[in-house]
Scaffold this motif. Structure first.
Motif, PDB file in Angstrom:
ATOM      1  N   MET A  16      20.973 -10.687  -9.209  1.00 12.24           N
ATOM      2  CA  MET A  16      19.664 -10.037  -9.349  1.00 12.24           C
ATOM      3  C   MET A  16      19.048 -10.212 -10.735  1.00 12.24           C
ATOM      4  N   GLY A  17      19.868 -10.576 -11.757  1.00 13.57           N
ATOM      5  CA  GLY A  17      19.353 -10.648 -13.121  1.00 13.57           C
ATOM      6  C   GLY A  17      19.261  -9.276 -13.762  1.00 13.57           C
ATOM      7  N   ASP A  18      18.543  -9.203 -14.875  1.00 10.01           N
ATOM      8  CA  ASP A  18      18.339  -7.919 -15.549  1.00 10.01           C
ATOM      9  C   ASP A  18      17.430  -7.049 -14.681  1.00 10.01           C
ATOM     10  N   PRO A  19      17.862  -5.846 -14.310  1.00  6.83           N
ATOM     11  CA  PRO A  19      17.043  -5.013 -13.422  1.00  6.83           C
ATOM     12  C   PRO A  19      15.731  -4.548 -14.034  1.00  6.83           C
ATOM     13  N   ALA A  20      15.573  -4.665 -15.359  1.00  5.84           N
ATOM     14  CA  ALA A  20      14.326  -4.272 -16.001  1.00  5.84           C
ATOM     15  C   ALA A  20      13.346  -5.431 -16.115  1.00  5.84           C
ATOM     16  N   GLY A  21      13.771  -6.629 -15.720  1.00  6.91           N
ATOM     17  CA  GLY A  21      12.918  -7.805 -15.791  1.00  6.91           C
ATOM     18  C   GLY A  21      12.386  -8.216 -14.429  1.00  6.91           C
ATOM     19  N   ILE A  22      11.952  -9.472 -14.341  1.00  2.74           N
ATOM     20  CA  ILE A  22      11.356  -9.953 -13.091  1.00  2.74           C
ATOM     21  C   ILE A  22      12.393 -10.459 -12.099  1.00  2.74           C
ATOM     22  N   GLY A  23      13.679 -10.487 -12.482  1.00  7.09           N
ATOM     23  CA  GLY A  23      14.703 -11.020 -11.609  1.00  7.09           C
ATOM     24  C   GLY A  23      14.708 -10.426 -10.207  1.00  7.09           C
ATOM     25  N   PRO A  24      14.832  -9.094 -10.069  1.00  7.43           N
ATOM     26  CA  PRO A  24      14.842  -8.518  -8.721  1.00  7.43           C
ATOM     27  C   PRO A  24      13.584  -8.854  -7.919  1.00  7.43           C
ATOM     28  N   GLU A  25      12.439  -8.891  -8.596  1.00 12.52           N
ATOM     29  CA  GLU A  25      11.186  -9.191  -7.900  1.00 12.52           C
ATOM     30  C   GLU A  25      11.158 -10.614  -7.363  1.00 12.52           C
ATOM     31  N   ILE A  26      11.549 -11.600  -8.198  1.00 15.84           N
ATOM     32  CA  ILE A  26      11.469 -12.981  -7.724  1.00 15.84           C
ATOM     33  C   ILE A  26      12.539 -13.269  -6.673  1.00 15.84           C
ATOM     34  N   VAL A  27      13.671 -12.572  -6.754  1.00 16.82           N
ATOM     35  CA  VAL A  27      14.683 -12.717  -5.707  1.00 16.82           C
ATOM     36  C   VAL A  27      14.128 -12.185  -4.386  1.00 16.82           C
ATOM     37  N   ALA A  28      13.526 -10.999  -4.423  1.00 12.59           N
ATOM     38  CA  ALA A  28      12.945 -10.424  -3.210  1.00 12.59           C
ATOM     39  C   ALA A  28      11.799 -11.280  -2.687  1.00 12.59           C
ATOM     40  N   ARG A  29      10.986 -11.797  -3.581  1.00 11.57           N
ATOM     41  CA  ARG A  29       9.847 -12.609  -3.149  1.00 11.57           C
ATOM     42  C   ARG A  29      10.320 -13.915  -2.516  1.00 11.57           C
ATOM     43  N   MET A  30      11.369 -14.531  -3.082  1.00 11.80           N
ATOM     44  CA  MET A  30      11.916 -15.739  -2.473  1.00 11.80           C
ATOM     45  C   MET A  30      12.408 -15.450  -1.058  1.00 11.80           C
ATOM     46  N   PHE A  31      13.070 -14.308  -0.882  1.00 12.21           N
ATOM     47  CA  PHE A  31      13.548 -13.922   0.448  1.00 12.21           C
ATOM     48  C   PHE A  31      12.382 -13.812   1.432  1.00 12.21           C
ATOM     49  N   LEU A  32      11.304 -13.172   1.023  1.00 12.43           N
ATOM     50  CA  LEU A  32      10.165 -12.970   1.908  1.00 12.43           C
ATOM     51  C   LEU A  32       9.401 -14.259   2.161  1.00 12.43           C
ATOM     52  N   ARG A  33       9.363 -15.153   1.182  1.00 13.48           N
ATOM     53  CA  ARG A  33       8.598 -16.398   1.328  1.00 13.48           C
ATOM     54  C   ARG A  33       9.325 -17.442   2.163  1.00 13.48           C
ATOM     55  N   ARG A  34      10.628 -17.253   2.376  1.00 15.04           N
ATOM     56  CA  ARG A  34      11.399 -18.271   3.090  1.00 15.04           C
ATOM     57  C   ARG A  34      12.145 -17.653   4.285  1.00 15.04           C
ATOM     58  N   PRO A  35      11.432 -17.230   5.295  1.00  8.68           N
ATOM     59  CA  PRO A  35      12.087 -16.575   6.429  1.00  8.68           C
ATOM     60  C   PRO A  35      13.036 -17.476   7.214  1.00  8.68           C
ATOM     61  N   ALA A  36      12.832 -18.785   7.137  1.00  8.63           N
ATOM     62  CA  ALA A  36      13.700 -19.707   7.870  1.00  8.63           C
ATOM     63  C   ALA A  36      14.907 -20.139   7.042  1.00  8.63           C
ATOM     64  N   GLN A  37      15.015 -19.634   5.832  1.00  3.12           N
ATOM     65  CA  GLN A  37      16.096 -20.079   4.943  1.00  3.12           C
ATOM     66  C   GLN A  37      16.700 -18.845   4.271  1.00  3.12           C
ATOM     67  N   ARG A  38      17.503 -18.122   5.009  1.00  2.41           N
ATOM     68  CA  ARG A  38      18.012 -16.849   4.508  1.00  2.41           C
ATOM     69  C   ARG A  38      19.535 -16.749   4.561  1.00  2.41           C
ATOM     70  N   ARG A  39      20.226 -17.878   4.570  1.00  3.78           N
ATOM     71  CA  ARG A  39      21.685 -17.821   4.569  1.00  3.78           C
ATOM     72  C   ARG A  39      22.187 -17.704   3.134  1.00  3.78           C
ATOM     73  N   TRP A  40      21.903 -16.567   2.533  1.00  2.00           N
ATOM     74  CA  TRP A  40      22.353 -16.279   1.180  1.00  2.00           C
ATOM     75  C   TRP A  40      22.398 -14.778   0.988  1.00  2.00           C
ATOM     76  N   ILE A  41      23.122 -14.375  -0.037  1.00  2.00           N
ATOM     77  CA  ILE A  41      23.254 -12.949  -0.341  1.00  2.00           C
ATOM     78  C   ILE A  41      22.817 -12.690  -1.771  1.00  2.00           C
ATOM     79  N   VAL A  42      22.401 -11.475  -2.031  1.00  2.00           N
ATOM     80  CA  VAL A  42      22.111 -11.030  -3.394  1.00  2.00           C
ATOM     81  C   VAL A  42      23.328 -10.280  -3.915  1.00  2.00           C
ATOM     82  N   VAL A  43      23.727 -10.560  -5.132  1.00  2.00           N
ATOM     83  CA  VAL A  43      24.771  -9.785  -5.793  1.00  2.00           C
ATOM     84  C   VAL A  43      24.076  -8.934  -6.847  1.00  2.00           C
ATOM     85  N   GLY A  44      24.170  -7.613  -6.691  1.00  2.00           N
ATOM     86  CA  GLY A  44      23.459  -6.755  -7.624  1.00  2.00           C
ATOM     87  C   GLY A  44      23.541  -5.299  -7.249  1.00  2.00           C
ATOM     88  N   ASP A  45      22.520  -4.570  -7.662  1.00  2.00           N
ATOM     89  CA  ASP A  45      22.460  -3.123  -7.456  1.00  2.00           C
ATOM     90  C   ASP A  45      21.560  -2.811  -6.265  1.00  2.00           C
TER      91      ASP A  45
END
Length: 335
Positions: A16-45
């Motif tokens: 997820m990166g630093d939770p106070a930065g853009i890391g969580p946001e860009i991870v979430a946005r990548m997930f939403l932008r790629r509905p056909a490519q979701r065979r991955w997990i987030v490691v974080g909080d």
């Protein structure tokens, strides 16, 4: 050493990166932008990732997991593997030890998964060096954590985009220390890893240009003798090993030649010498690849962007590029 293939059924792990930065946001946005490519997990909080996901799409769902085997990829939920648990969401855009600890926990958890062979590779979202320092952890960045956790492996940073690839002799240190660290073993490690990394990216016979340390590559000793004492002998040794290395080339022109397809990889002597030309060409398509690890690790070519964190405007393009490179390095695929 980068492994070119691994079990394609395993998921990639994205920290997820630093939770106070853009890391969580860009991870979430990548997930939403790629509905056909979701065979991955987030490691974080989970708390941090739930907030980031809901801020972009209140209807999006998240699943909290404790092992990669718990993940499901057929129901549209974001799988978040617990690495830390904040009581409250850290203050966005602010350096804190709490954020540094959470970011570090995500990284080390992902490394353990990679070493155990339960994931294909790691894509890391940006961390903040001051937040790490605030925890008392002695790491200036991701690369040093990865090297230590991988058993002290000799690693190098490759920055790549569609036009040029750069491998660094030294990474996160002062310019004074970078000069001291640019010794013969460091030159050889960078040249060899540049060759290995280029081959892993599908370049069968990589042409490697080694940049000089001094202006005009020393100008025959007028501006310094590191080129004649250290760099030139290292290039000769590399060539005797069958590596197509050349130089030392002046740092102010070698990147233009690489962009013109004369070279496949440039070995730069210190951080800014190599990163400025890559980042000047744009952050969206830049990716950082750590060479020398026993598993694949890539990351976006930008930082935590505290100035725009929490505003919902962060661009995930570089993270997506890093994700695609991780797929390419683990399976040869790009989708």
């Amino acid at each position: 050493m980068i492994k070119e293939t691994t079990r394609p059924t395993l998921p990639l792990a994205v920290t997820m990166g630093d939770p106070a930065g853009i890391g969580p946001e860009i991870v979430a946005r990548m997930f939403l932008r790629r509905p056909a490519q979701r065979r991955w997990i987030v490691v974080g909080d989970p708390l941090v990732m739930r907030h980031a996901l809901a801020a972009l799409d209140p209807s999006a769902r998240m699943r909290r997991i404790t092992t990669p085997a718990d993940a499901r990829f057929d129901d549209g939920a974001l799988n978040v593997l617990l690495s830390s648990e904040c009581v409250a969401r850290p203050q966005v855009g602010q350096v804190s030890a709490e954020s540094g600890r959470a970011a570090h926990a995500a990284i080390t958890s992902a490394i353990r998964l990679a070493k155990a062979g339960t994931i294909r590779g790691i894509v890391t979202a940006p961390i903040h060096k001051e937040a790490l320092a605030a925890t008392g952890l002695p790491y200036p960045g991701h690369t040093e954590i990865l090297a230590e956790q991988a058993g002290g492996a000799r690693v190098a940073m490759m920055l790549a985009n569609e036009d040029i690839r750069v491998v660094l002799v030294s990474i996160h240190c002062s310019l004074r220390d970078a000069i001291l660290r640019a010794d013969f073993p460091a030159q050889m490690a960078a040249i060899r890893l540049a060759c290995t990394g280029a081959r892993a990216l599908g370049i069968e016979h990589p042409r490697i240009a080694v940049a000089g340390l001094n202006p005009h590559a020393g100008e025959g000793g007028l501006f310094g003798d590191e080129e004649t004492r250290i760099i030139r002998p290292a290039i000769a040794q590399a060539r005797s090993e069958g590596i197509d290395a050349s130089g030392p080339w002046p740092g102010d022109t070698v990147f233009m030649q690489a962009r013109g397809r004369r070279f496949d990889v440039v070995v730069a002597q210190y951080h800014d010498q190599g990163l400025i030309p890559v980042k000047y060409m744009g952050l969206a398509q830049g990716v950082n690849i750590t060479l020398g690890l026993p598993f694949v690790r890539t990351s976006p070519d930008h930082g935590t962007a505290f100035d725009i964190a929490g505003q919902g405007i962060a661009d995930p393009s570089s993270l997506e590029t890093a994700f695609d490179y991780a797929l390419r390095l683990t399976t040869g695929a790009t989708t």
